[in-house]
Design a protein around this motif. Sequence first.
Motif, PDB file in Angstrom:
ATOM      1  N   GLU A  96     -14.261  18.154 -26.551  1.00 35.32           N
ATOM      2  CA  GLU A  96     -14.202  18.057 -25.089  1.00 35.32           C
ATOM      3  C   GLU A  96     -12.826  18.455 -24.575  1.00 35.32           C
ATOM      4  N   PHE A  97     -11.779  18.130 -25.331  1.00 32.02           N
ATOM      5  CA  PHE A  97     -10.431  18.550 -24.948  1.00 32.02           C
ATOM      6  C   PHE A  97     -10.352  20.073 -24.880  1.00 32.02           C
ATOM      7  N   LEU A  98     -11.000  20.757 -25.828  1.00 31.35           N
ATOM      8  CA  LEU A  98     -10.991  22.223 -25.801  1.00 31.35           C
ATOM      9  C   LEU A  98     -11.662  22.764 -24.545  1.00 31.35           C
ATOM     10  N   GLU A  99     -12.717  22.104 -24.087  1.00 32.49           N
ATOM     11  CA  GLU A  99     -13.358  22.558 -22.852  1.00 32.49           C
ATOM     12  C   GLU A  99     -12.430  22.351 -21.661  1.00 32.49           C
ATOM     13  N   LYS A 100     -11.724  21.240 -21.632  1.00 33.53           N
ATOM     14  CA  LYS A 100     -10.801  20.989 -20.534  1.00 33.53           C
ATOM     15  C   LYS A 100      -9.654  21.999 -20.539  1.00 33.53           C
ATOM     16  N   ARG A 101      -9.230  22.408 -21.741  1.00 34.45           N
ATOM     17  CA  ARG A 101      -8.130  23.369 -21.845  1.00 34.45           C
ATOM     18  C   ARG A 101      -8.626  24.813 -21.683  1.00 34.45           C
ATOM     19  N   PHE A 102      -9.831  25.117 -22.208  1.00 29.71           N
ATOM     20  CA  PHE A 102     -10.351  26.489 -22.161  1.00 29.71           C
ATOM     21  C   PHE A 102     -11.656  26.547 -21.370  1.00 29.71           C
ATOM     22  N   ASP A 103     -12.784  26.533 -22.089  1.00 24.53           N
ATOM     23  CA  ASP A 103     -14.097  26.450 -21.442  1.00 24.53           C
ATOM     24  C   ASP A 103     -15.087  25.886 -22.455  1.00 24.53           C
TER      25      ASP A 103
END
Length: 553
Positions: A135-142
């Motif tokens: 989920e952190f990756l989605e917040k940082r990227f998509d």
Amino acid sequence: MSVALTAPAAPNFEVGPIDLTVIIVYLVLSRIIPLVVGSRMKKKAAAEREASGGEAASESEDYFLGGRSFIWPFVGLSLVATNMSGATFVGLAGGAYNQGISIFAYEWMTTVILAIFIFFILPFYLRSKAFTLPEFLEKRFDRRPRMAFAGFNLFANMFIDMAAALFAGAVVVKTLYPEIPIWVSVAALALLAAVYTVIGGLGAVMVSDSIQATVTLIGGVIVFIATLGAIESWDSMTQTAGEEKMSLILPTDNPDLPWPGLLTGVLVIGLYYWTTNQLVVQRTLGAKSLDHGRWGALLAGFIKLLFLFLFILPGVMALSLYPNLDNPDTVFPTLVFDLLPVGVRGLILAAVIAAITSTVDSILNSASTIVTMDFVKTLKPQTSQRQLVLIGRVATIVALVVAIIWAPFIAQFDTLYNYLQSVLSYLVPPVVAVFLVGILWNRMTANAAFLTLVIMQPLGLLAFIFTQVLPDEPTVQFLYAAGLNLALSLLLIVVVSLLGKTPDLEKTDELTWKSKYWHEESEALEGTPIWANYRVLTGVMLAATAVLVIAFW
């Protein structure tokens, strides 16, 4: 030092009534206490939030992250217990018997990695308020890198982490009861771990981990003292082991751990495990605050330094006592049954089983969290809180079944630690590259993150098969392979990012490193007591690490 105990050549692996009673009593209590204490802690945290006017935790937050209410001792002990699986008892002792104290590199390097984690990575995880690292990756990227990494995390949880932990336990059981098929041992250990994980979630797991870590450390102390008393002398032991096996730093042509591999492989694998692995980082995501997360990580680092004495040196000392063991992974049970009295060895065996189940319960909770929060909630956001918890419990059981089926296949590797480090070297460098560059460079794009994961990890798996599994002998030293994989992943990230459009800097602003954060925190730390200042404590931890490394250079 005089001989305190003479070690027979072939210990009798027989669990008597007293030992068996100790094991059963411990296992029963260690299933009940976490559920009771975890429930009370959850209610207390909810009452404190209500009294302070804070927002109540959702049902899923309570189940998967313990309501984000854990104080630092629970965080630290849970981090250690999750790491200190049966692979620690069995794998470290066996690895030390096979290749010497150089295997401690994976432990002392942890303190360096945890320093990086608490300074530069953990603050962004907690600032994002993410349930999971995907989920952190989605917040940082998509969403694309989120889904790709979530899929890998599930794969790693079941086929690497949990399977290895269950296999380590099965090795101990097989030593004691050769007639029991390995899959039966694996299934029994898995079910022991699942009891409170399915019911109590992360709250029960954290309490259980704290108990297991304490008992396991005590067990390590007992085995170290007993083994030290059994050898003729320290000098004779070092002569038997030889200079290479008593050295932390090995030459470049060493097949197990050449010194350049410390940087190209051990550091990379450690960065994955301690900073980007949902299994481990989930403990800090459940911390009450950033300070409690940092102090917990520091506690874990200090404890990791003790592993040299508790788990590694007994394996090296065993060379003097049992020079011709066929399977290095049987070193630990051999020491326990040969050197310890009835009752005490029951406690040690209970600690081994506890360590195994402690790791498995953590993996189960991690896997169910990813399935529920990264797949189900993402694809079906209308799913109710109660349904999310139910799905998490079902996912726990499914993950368990998959790991039970795969675990016996690990037997083809020479030692358990070789399996763990070899497979990770080929699969995790792209993950490390995506997370670290994503936090340190705001120009990195979502396309770069996604392509690095979906291209480099499958290539890494193919390389692992063709260089480590299919040949009779490995054709590439796996620690060097990790460095090469990381370099290629970094190159791909930079090229794709620079060729693409600049990402929305408003989206990345809060989740990428800036020097102003350091200066703002320096001002906030002014006047903080030394014992509470994480920067001072980190310095002490790194200094202690340097002393140990220099002493055994």
